[in-house]
Design an enzyme around this catalytic site. Structure first.
Site, mmCIF file in Angstrom:
data_model
loop_
_atom_site.group_PDB
_atom_site.id
_atom_site.type_symbol
_atom_site.label_atom_id
_atom_site.label_comp_id
_atom_site.label_asym_id
_atom_site.label_seq_id
_atom_site.Cartn_x
_atom_site.Cartn_y
_atom_site.Cartn_z
ATOM 1 C CE1 TYR A 135 -1.805 6.501 -6.914
ATOM 2 C CE2 TYR A 135 -3.788 6.789 -7.790
ATOM 3 C CZ TYR A 135 -3.161 6.291 -7.018
ATOM 4 O OH TYR A 135 -3.638 5.406 -5.880
ATOM 5 C CG LEU A 139 -1.785 -1.053 1.196
ATOM 6 C CD1 LEU A 139 -1.965 -1.892 2.499
ATOM 7 C CD2 LEU A 139 -3.334 -0.804 0.683
#
Length: 311
Positions: free
Chosen positions: A145, A73
């Site tokens: 991203y 994560l």
């Protein structure tokens, strides 16, 4: 089991660790604290079965002992980070993921990688199925991203094929809940912070753009089911209940009893117009679907912000 969680001090990472510890797992948490919250690491470190190491996964991993699972994560995920941390994001999605794959290969561990609905970009398919290839601007302001996460998926897929590493890819849609960063730049924390401080609630564009908000405990349950499944293909994890950004702003204003006006700002570049997951694969292969109603999730989130925000 003994489990490594990277990005453990982030919003979702914290909740994953909390759930794994509640399930009596031993957890090693890694975070470089660039966007992760030191308070999250501190709170987790108070539990006997948790070990925290401050580390950037772009660098070779430290000696952490034997692990059975790796939950990745680790990646700045807020729009406010896409400018100042653009190269960090690209590095963690490439070098960082490669380091984790090498680590899993050496350990014989299984990797759960948190990808994102942003791999679909501004979608031309609605709702979005996992078979959709996406509609992404590769050089736009969000590309670090969006394309970083797309590259990570390609890297994981081909590394797993070549080296036999067990890997799972979860495409995470908009998630919310306690411990979101107040300054994270996304709609919900912005709206809640603004409403509680009596500031104007700022909506970019006319607010007709849609999102699908999944409460964090539901997402964590999906991530764990995904990690322990035999599903090698990417799986959407999100709430298929779609709502406009303007409606969410109005809901937050009601929940906070705020008199803040809603004001409209210029649209954000490359901001997706719609976002809604098709979760057929998750329902059929994982037996998963979200359970927390948005009204209840928003109430809990507002209560948490109210208890932590300073006037």
């Amino acid at each position: 089991m003994r489990i490594l969680v990277t990005g453990c001090a982030g919003f979702i990472g914290y909740h994953v660790c909390e759930r794994l510890l509640a399930d009596d797992q031993d957890v090693v948490g890694l975070d470089n604290l660039s966007t992760g919250q030191p308070g999250n690491a501190h709170d987790l470190s108070g539990q006997a079965r948790f070990t925290f190491l401050q580390h950037d996964i772009v660098q070779p991993l430290p000696a952490v002992g034997r692990v059975d699972r790796v939950y990745n994560l680790a990646c700045p995920a807020s729009p406010v980070d896409f400018g100042p941390r653009r190269l960090d994001i690209l590095a963690v999605c490439s070098l960082g993921v490669w380091n984790l794959l090498d680590f899993c290969r050496e350990q014989g561990a299984r990797l759960l990688h948190a990808s994102t609905s942003e791999v679909y970009g501004d979608p031309q398919e609605h709702p979005q199925r996992e078979s959709y290839w996406g509609h992404v601007n590769p050089i736009g302001p969000r590309a670090c991203y969006d394309e970083g996460k797309r590259f990570a998926e390609a890297l994981i897929t081909h590394y797993a094929r070549q080296h036999g590493v067990a890997a799972r890819i979860a495409r995470v849609f908009n998630t919310y809940g306690p411990r979101m960063r107040a300054d994270d730049g996304r709609a919900l924390p912005n709206f809640i912070s603004q409403a509680l401080h009596g500031q104007p609630i700022t909506v970019h564009g006319d607010g007709s753009q849609t999102r699908s908000f999944c409460y964090v405990s539901d997402l964590v349950d999906g991530l764990i089911r995904m990690c322990e499944s035999d599903v090698a293909e990417p799986v959407n994890l999100g709430n298929p209940e779609e709502v406009s950004i303007l409606e969410v702003a109005q809901e937050v204003r009601r929940l906070t009893d705020s008199r803040s006006p809603i004001v409209h700002l210029a649209p954000l570049p490359d901001d997706p117009h719609v976002r809604r997951p098709d979760i057929t694969r998750a329902r059929q292969r994982l037996g998963w679907e979200p359970k927390v109603p948005r009204a209840e999730g928003l109430r809990q989130t507002v209560d948490w912000f109210r208890s932590t925000l300073t006037p």
